[in-house]
Design an enzyme around this catalytic site. Structure first.
Site, PDB file in Angstrom:
ATOM      1  N   ASP A 478       0.830  -1.203   0.000  1.00 17.28           N
ATOM      2  CA  ASP A 478       0.000   0.000   0.000  1.00 17.28           C
ATOM      3  C   ASP A 478       0.867   1.256   0.000  1.00 17.28           C
ATOM      4  OD1 ASP A 478      -2.318   1.498   0.099  1.00 17.28           O
ATOM      5  OD2 ASP A 478      -3.168   0.414   1.795  1.00 17.28           O
ATOM      6  N   ASP A 548     -10.752   1.983  -3.229  1.00 18.96           N
ATOM      7  CA  ASP A 548     -11.351   1.702  -1.919  1.00 18.96           C
ATOM      8  C   ASP A 548     -12.868   1.752  -2.010  1.00 18.96           C
ATOM      9  OD1 ASP A 548      -9.033   1.256  -0.554  1.00 18.96           O
ATOM     10  OD2 ASP A 548      -8.862   3.285   0.256  1.00 18.96           O
TER      11      ASP A 548
HETATM   12  C1  GLA Z   1      -5.763   1.853   2.176  1.00 14.44           C
HETATM   13  C2  GLA Z   1      -6.144   0.704   1.298  1.00 14.44           C
HETATM   14  C3  GLA Z   1      -7.168  -0.161   1.972  1.00 14.44           C
HETATM   15  C4  GLA Z   1      -6.637  -0.653   3.289  1.00 14.44           C
HETATM   16  C5  GLA Z   1      -6.207   0.509   4.142  1.00 14.44           C
HETATM   17  C6  GLA Z   1      -5.465   0.044   5.385  1.00 14.44           C
HETATM   18  O1  GLA Z   1      -6.825   2.742   2.312  1.00 14.44           O
HETATM   19  O2  GLA Z   1      -6.588   1.160   0.059  1.00 14.44           O
HETATM   20  O3  GLA Z   1      -7.524  -1.250   1.143  1.00 14.44           O
HETATM   21  O4  GLA Z   1      -5.563  -1.537   3.058  1.00 14.44           O
HETATM   22  O5  GLA Z   1      -5.330   1.390   3.438  1.00 14.44           O
HETATM   23  O6  GLA Z   1      -5.027   1.072   6.159  1.00 14.44           O
END
Ligand code: GLA
Length: 733
Positions: A478, A548
């Site tokens: 990430d 997301d």
């Molecule tokens: C980001 C990612 C999510 C998740 C969060 C965790 O927003 O896109 O899928 O992994 O971080 O903190």
């Protein structure tokens, strides 16, 4: 596939069965652009499709009276010598001049395709799959050499380009702009499509009319960004999904970029892409070289659908490198939306167990397993397991998950650090920060200075200790904020303009090290959803979390837009809970799955919380995906209608042999007493008889010309179904 050289007239014709790309040396010694498009016959000495004869107010090089640079078509245009459009490069010399004059100095042809050191690029699987033409140009005054690389592939309507700068002179210069490609097209009869958005609504296609002046998109966030993707399309105004000419241009890069189409006053169009020149300054000392990232230029004369399909095939076969290349992807269950950071081993195992019962293959533990990570104020940078939550560590948890019969994956965010972390306390100067200035935070975190090898190495060592011996088979990498105050504590003042790019190189180097250490791991890239979804990262991580926003309806738009430039199998797509955490919308689980099938597929919720009836549906969905994922993920993808234009949206994948097809129809809003709309399928063999999942048979030509009913009759007049319905159709020849 061939590169035809006309030595007499110094012209070069790269071609395969579908495209021709013709360049040649101009009277000034610059390299000119002559043609790119549908394959044409080779002729010696074709004329440039523009008339560069000087006119009032144009300038021409001394003693070359019949050649005006601003009316000419270049391949890699320079600054300050009578061409007033945007140049492809600029070199600042010791005396303050930015004028340079590169002249043709020979060529070389190599079989296959040379890689770029430290950077991602497309590759040839064998030497006879591609040929590369390297044209050398030299600026006699400074001794700088440019090498322009062009690769033609046997099987794709694609040409790739990049440039190397080599300082063979005595003095240091500073490169202040170095794009990867530029082409001057002979007319402006185009529309430009960019893929724009923001967090939660990534890569929505937006059309702009091409005319005089510049259309441009860029990122200055240090990542490619969800705001503008480093990919655009130029199409003829009449081009649609199935007809007409279009050109797609990708930058194989994950940082700041700029893409531009600049119309001049003579109906010519300069098209370019490369690293953003804003705050780019690369000192190039004697004997040093600089490589630009690669640009991929693809062409179709059968519409946007064919353009996307050849990009999908090309990226799957010639960009993705992982052991998961051309392999159906594991169906995964991720705990993020189920637990956020509040979990312990028991609660995680309970979720994983239910996943196993449903038929899931891989369990992924998301954020919150390390350091003091109970919220997003602390812990990033401390890649050491939190034994309060996971007493037996990642290795112990992974073993328990494996004992259930599941593979195990893990979330990391290696480029980041929280102020409240042991790493930051020990190394406060390891973050990007401008001296004497406040630091901007994003999600309460700072960005590590990945331009520094010791920083990348330290993170690698911590991650290695977690992963080694754990048996993990998947990593979600990430990256949750854009860069600010991009300044490195250890670089001298002349080198601060290199840091954005060196940061990206640092990211690539950590990927390289991890892949080398753990070649079996499937990497999925992520950046607050899909903020770094680009061709550069696909080289390392063959799939990327699309967004997301997991709402079934919003996801149709996101995946539709993404499909123009990226393979279906590269799109991370999961079924999540309702009401959706991002939109509050209630989309039936069938439709959530029908959208998520067209990607990597998985679940992002606590399956224990579903009703028995819903859980049974999940089991069936997983059986379905296991049976058809190969066709969906690697078949030829056809967009039938757009979620931005239609209320009945449809797309489908067809196997290469056309014996199996999987189509989805999404019915966004339900009319009262509506008509009985039909959907005309695409990509089938007109002469084959296909049988659907209800046992009814139709010829391919019937399905493509008469179509299928979007609604079942019983469903049409039954208000209980509500909005957001969907229908999956499987056809077998
Ligand atoms: C980001 C990612 C999510 C998740 C969060 C965790 O927003 O896109 O899928 O992994 O971080 O903190």
């Amino acid at each position: 596939m061939n590169i035809i050289i006309h030595e007499n007239v110094k012209q070069f014709h790269l071609c395969n069965d579908s495209v021709s790309y013709i360049i040649g040396v101009l009277p000034t010694g610059d390299l000119g652009h002559f043609y790119f498009g549908r394959k044409i016959h080779d002729t010696e000495g074709i004329a440039m499709p523009c008339n560069p004869f000087p006119r009032p107010m144009t300038c021409n090089p001394n003693k070359i009276d019949d050649f005006s640079p601003e009316l000419s078509s270049f391949e890699y245009p320079s600054f300050g010598r009578g061409d007033y459009r945007n140049p492809a490069y600029e070199i600042l010399q010791g005396n303050g001049s930015r004028v340079s004059q590169f002249e043709y100095d020979g060529y070389e042809i190599v079989q296959g395709k040379p890689a770029i050191d430290g950077m991602p690029s497309t590759y040839a699987n064998s030497e006879d799959e591609a040929q590369t033409l390297i044209i050398s140009l030299v600026d006699k005054l400074t001794g700088i050499r440019q090498k322009l690389y062009y690769t033609i592939f046997r099987d794709y309507p694609v040409v790739t380009r990049r440039v190397s700068f080599i300082n063979e002179g005595e003095e240091q210069v500073t490169i202040t702009k170095a794009l990867s490609m530029s082409i001057d097209l002979p007319d402006q009869d185009y529309e430009w499509i960019q893929f724009q958005g923001a967090w939660g609504r990534e890569r929505f296609p937006v059309k702009r009319e091409v005319t005089g002046g510049a259309i441009s998109i860029e990122s200055m966030r240090g990542i490619s960004s969800s705001n503008f993707n480093p990919f655009f399309i130029l199409k003829r105004p009449t081009t649609d999904e199935d007809h007409g000419e279009a050109m797609g241009i990708h930058l194989v890069y994950s940082g700041n970029f700029r893409a531009m189409a600049e119309g001049d006053s003579f109906d010519k169009l300069r098209v370019s892409i490369g690293v953003n020149d804003r705050w780019f300054q690369w000192p190039l000392g004697k004997g040093e070289s600089f490589d630009t990232p690669e640009a991929v230029i693809s062409f179709s004369d059968n519409g946007l659908g064919a353009l996307s399909r050849s990009i999908h095939r090309f990226f799957n076969n010639n960009l993705v490198r992982s052991v998961y290349k051309n392999r159906p992807r594991p169906i995964l269950l991720n705990n993020w939306e189920a637990t956020n950071m509040s979990f312990d081993e028991q609660s995680i195992l309970k979720i994983a167990k239910k996943g196993k019962e449903a038929g899931v293959e891989l369990f992924v533990l998301d954020d919150g397993w390390f350091g003091k990570r109970d919220d997003d104020y602390a812990g990033l940078g401390d890649w050491v397991v939190n034994t309060k939550k996971l007493p037996d560590g990642i290795t112990g948890l992974a073993q328990k998950v494996r004992d259930m019969g599941l593979e195990m994956g893990l979330w990391i965010e290696p480029e980041m650090v929280n102020e409240d972390s042991d790493l930051f306390r020990a190394h406060p100067d390891w973050v990007l920060a401008a001296p004497g200035r406040d630091k901007s935070l994003g999600r309460h975190q700072m960005v590590l200075d990945f331009s520094r090898k010791e920083v990348v190495d330290a993170i690698f060592d911590m991650l290695f200790a977690v992963i080694d011996g754990s048996g993990l088979t998947y990593i979600k990498w990430d990256m949750n904020r854009s860069l600010t105050e991009v300044y490195s504590a250890v670089a001298d003042s002349d080198s601060q303009g290199t840091i954005y790019h060196k940061y990206v190189l640092g990211v690539y180097s950590l990927y390289e090290k991890l892949i080398k250490a753990f070649p079996e791991i499937l990497f999925e890239s992520c950046s607050s959803g899909g903020s770094r979804f680009d061709a550069g990262l696909l080289y390392y991580a063959p799939q990327a979390w699309c967004s997301d926003d997991t709402d079934g309806i919003e996801r149709i738009k996101i995946q539709y837009g993404t499909s123009f430039g990226y393979p279906i199998v590269s799109m991370g797509s999961h079924v999540s809970e309702v009401p959706n955490q991002q939109t509050g919308r209630m989309v039936p689980i069938e439709t959530r799955a029908a959208v998520a099938y067209f990607g990597t597929f998985g679940y992002e919720l606590d399956l224990n919380e579903l009703s028995d009836e819903e859980f049974e549906k999940v089991k069936k969905q997983i059986v379905f995906m296991k049976e058809y994922r190969e066709v969906i993920q690697y078949g030829d993808f056809y967009r039938i209608s757009s979620p931005f234009e239609a209320d009945i949206v449809s797309w489908m994948s067809v196997s290469a042999d056309k014996k199996c097809a999987v189509a989805a129809i999404y019915k966004i809003h339900t009319p009262a007493n509506g008509s009985l709309p039909r959907v005309k399928l695409k990509g089938l063999d007109p002469d084959r008889l296909y049988t659907d999942d209800r046992g009814q048979s139709y010829y391919g030509d019937y399905l493509m010309n008469v179509g299928v009913e979007a609604y079942d009759r019983e469903e049409m007049f039954n208000a209980q179904f509500g909005d957001y319905r969907s229908k999956m159709i499987v056809l077998k020849a």
